[in-house]
Design an enzyme around this catalytic site. Structure first.
Site, PDB file in Angstrom:
ATOM      1  N   CYS A  92       0.828  -1.214   0.000  1.00  0.00           N
ATOM      2  CA  CYS A  92       0.000   0.000   0.000  1.00  0.00           C
ATOM      3  C   CYS A  92       0.866   1.269   0.000  1.00  0.00           C
ATOM      4  O   CYS A  92       1.561   1.552   0.977  1.00  0.00           O
ATOM      5  CB  CYS A  92      -0.906  -0.036   1.232  1.00  0.00           C
ATOM      6  SG  CYS A  92      -1.784   1.494   1.558  1.00  0.00           S
ATOM      7  N   CYS A  95      -0.077   3.956   2.680  1.00  0.00           N
ATOM      8  CA  CYS A  95       0.331   3.536   4.026  1.00  0.00           C
ATOM      9  C   CYS A  95       1.715   4.075   4.374  1.00  0.00           C
ATOM     10  O   CYS A  95       2.007   4.340   5.537  1.00  0.00           O
ATOM     11  CB  CYS A  95       0.331   2.010   4.141  1.00  0.00           C
ATOM     12  SG  CYS A  95      -1.301   1.282   3.966  1.00  0.00           S
TER      13      CYS A  95
END
Length: 169
Positions: A92, A95
């Protein structure tokens, strides 16, 4: 009398095939972890990318500790202090930005707030228990109960406001 003329290039008019998906334009699989690096002589070098770890997600050592399903109850549910947990995945991109913010917050709130990160791919049952459908998600706990959540990548002020609400409650 004005007339309108429409000119369509013959290569557009004669083509009835649908456009190719974007992945077909690349000589490699976009879903793999193999990357091609161009070299000066015109050839390409293959390199397998290692999976991202919390240390790889930030340029400095992380201040938020890793929590797993084995340490969840002790570290989060039975904690004496409020707890912040970032749910993330190694693949991700957003993230990574949240990791940096959480590391800053962990340093600023040391002693008042415990900060942890949990990889949802490795510890899916915990993410499922809290209905985490997408990452990043930050949950705040106090006395073992979920009190606040911040979904998605937000400015640091959003996280600080949620933390302050939990600390005052």
């Amino acid at each position: 009398m004005a007339s309108s003329i429409s000119i369509i290039p013959s290569y557009f008019a004669s083509t009835s095939l649908p456009p190719l998906p974007i992945a077909s334009h690349f000589p490699f699989n976009l879903n793999s972890s193999t990357f091609f690096f161009p070299l000066k002589n015109g050839s390409f070098k293959l390199r397998n990318a290692p999976p991202l770890s919390p240390k790889a997600l930030s340029s400095r050592a992380p201040k938020a500790a890793v929590v797993t399903k084995d340490t969840w109850e002790k570290s989060v549910l039975n904690s004496d202090s409020p707890v912040l947990v970032e749910f993330y995945a190694s693949w991700c991109g957003p993230c990574r930005m949240v990791h940096q913010i959480i590391d800053e917050i962990a340093g600023e709130y040391a002693g008042r707030l415990s900060c942890f990160i949990l990889n949802t791919d490795d510890d899916f049952p915990i993410a499922e228990d809290y209905e985490i459908k997408a990452v990043p998600v930050v949950l705040l706990f106090k006395n073992g109960e979920k009190r606040e959540s911040v979904v998605g990548t937000m400015p640091k002020d959003f996280y600080i406001a949620a933390i302050e609400r939990v600390l005052k409650s």
